[in-house]
Design a protein around this motif. Structure first.
Motif, PDB file in Angstrom:
ATOM      1  N   GLU A 174       0.835  -1.209   0.000  1.00  0.00           N
ATOM      2  CA  GLU A 174       0.000   0.000   0.000  1.00  0.00           C
ATOM      3  C   GLU A 174       0.868   1.256   0.000  1.00  0.00           C
ATOM      4  OE1 GLU A 174      -3.339   0.399  -0.296  1.00  0.00           O
ATOM      5  OE2 GLU A 174      -3.249  -1.726  -0.808  1.00  0.00           O
ATOM      6  N   LYS A 213       2.220   1.594  -3.402  1.00  0.00           N
ATOM      7  CA  LYS A 213       1.149   1.990  -4.327  1.00  0.00           C
ATOM      8  C   LYS A 213       0.888   3.490  -4.244  1.00  0.00           C
ATOM      9  CE  LYS A 213      -2.364  -0.776  -4.380  1.00  0.00           C
ATOM     10  NZ  LYS A 213      -3.625  -1.433  -3.962  1.00  0.00           N
ATOM     11  N   ASN A 214       0.858   4.027  -3.019  1.00  0.00           N
ATOM     12  CA  ASN A 214       0.638   5.463  -2.842  1.00  0.00           C
ATOM     13  C   ASN A 214       1.800   6.278  -3.410  1.00  0.00           C
ATOM     14  OD1 ASN A 214      -1.818   5.061  -1.557  1.00  0.00           O
ATOM     15  ND2 ASN A 214      -0.899   4.985   0.479  1.00  0.00           N
TER      16      ASN A 214
END
Length: 398
Positions: free
Chosen positions: A211, A214-215
């Motif tokens: 995550e 991904k950010n």
């Protein structure tokens, strides 16, 4: 204590400092090797490596205990008859990173032997009680001093941080405590439960890392897409995603503060690289034997993002890192049973025939799991006959 054990004890303490020096040197050789390939094999996030090292010389008490417990070492006449007097641990952040190290050591095995004092290295995967593979490598470190050569046996163990934590806990709390009690069954269940909780923690940390990446990549991709459009025609979102992944994993850049103009300057160098230079790099690249098919596929089916990544590699004077990066995750699978790396030519065949549900097996391991129709020999899942042969039988079989 036997005379043989006394002799080994004397050898151990007379050479203890040499073993410590050898352990440090093995780590330095392995560290240099991993640093050379960590970008191409995705063993870093930004500039940070996903691994660290620990080393130790086995204590004499542990050596003596091993010799007395294990039949194959009872007649050991030298410490060189033992495989793990020196232990080296490569500890990665997460369980998912273990396969990257295995892939690198297996594929670049010859390069390691050529560029270090490690003269042999043999992969010995074993299965844990929980079914997971444990990766060990038995090696020999050879150091020349004049006309003589000193050999030191060592063992490499690959562990995730969670596995390392559990190993230390288990070693202190259970392995050294040999006293039996009526609570052994309860303790065993508590051990299994505790280890499973740690594995769940590894899964959660893996999700958190993905995550976070991904950010980071979302912000990076938006800036890069605009910069790429100014230099390369036909850019699509998926191209920006591929190039941003390459930059994020392989380049040491201050992504948080970079602007679109910074990326335009970066891509200007790649834009000036001619297609003929890309073709020349690919022609001069020598793939591993198992990569031949993938390498040929890359040359014949190069996407725009592949070409941009290669041009960036050329402009940064690291073209072969870019080629290794593109090949590193193309159509590969790790055999669930023995840990051998295979390409999907074999893996797809067995996955299609045997309902592997995401697990892949090399040909040798998969054939042990296959069932065949007793009439025509075709692969089947349940029963003794395939549907075609069963329908032709003159009688019904229960």
């Amino acid at each position: 204590m036997s005379a043989n054990l006394e002799q080994l004890k004397k050898e151990y303490y007379d050479n203890y400092e040499d073993y410590g020096t050898a352990a440090d040197s093995i780590v330095e050789d392995l560290k240099a090797f991993l640093e050379r390939y960590q970008r191409a094999y995705r063993l870093q996030v930004k500039q940070y490596p996903l691994y660290r090292f620990e080393a130790r010389v086995k204590s004499w008490e542990s050596i003596a205990d091993k010799i007395q417990r294990k039949e194959q070492y009872r007649n050991a006449k030298s410490l060189n008859d033992l495989p793990d007097t020196i232990g080296v641990f490569i500890i990665v952040e997460l369980a998912e990173d273990l396969e990257k190290i295995v892939r690198l050591l297996d594929k670049k095995h010859d390069k390691l032997l050529q560029t270090s004092h490690i003269s042999s290295l043999e992969h010995s995967p074993t299965k844990h009680e929980n079914g997971n593979l444990s990766h060990h490598y038995d090696g020999v470190y050879s150091l020349k001093a004049g006309a003589a050569t000193a050999n030191y046996n060592f063992e490499i163990q690959l562990r995730s941080e969670v596995e390392n934590l559990w190993s230390n806990i288990e070693h202190m709390s259970f392995y050294k405590n040999k006293a039996k009690s009526r609570n052994d069954r309860i303790l065993k269940r508590l051990k299994e439960h505790s280890f499973n909780l740690l594995l769940q923690a590894d899964d959660v940390l893996s999700i958190l890392r993905r995550e976070r990446m991904k950010n980071d990549l979302l912000d990076l991709k938006e800036k890069m897409y605009e910069a790429l459009e100014g230099y390369f025609d036909g850019i699509k979102i998926r191209d920006a995603e591929s190039v941003s992944g390459y930059l994020y994993e392989c380049w040491d850049l201050p992504f948080d503060t970079m602007t679109v103009e910074d990326f335009e300057h970066l891509f200007a160098g790649a834009f000036r690289v001619k297609d003929e230079q890309v073709d020349l790099i690919l022609e001069n690249y020598t793939p591993d034997e198992m990569h031949d098919r993938l390498y040929n596929y890359l040359k014949k089916n190069m996407t725009l993002s592949d070409k941009i990544i290669l041009k960036m590699g050329i402009s940064s004077n690291e073209p072969y890192v870019a080629v290794d990066y593109l090949l590193s995750d193309m159509e590969e699978a790790c055999c669930t049973e023995c840990g051998k790396w295979v390409d999907y030519n074999d893996a797809d065949f067995f996955a299609a025939k045997v309902e592997m549900r995401g697990k892949f097996y090399c040909r040798e391991c998969a054939e042990k799991k296959l069932n065949y129709c007793q009439a025509c020999g075709s692969v089947l899942v349940p029963g003794k006959f395939c549907k075609s042969c069963f329908s032709k039988l003159p009688f019904k079989i229960n």
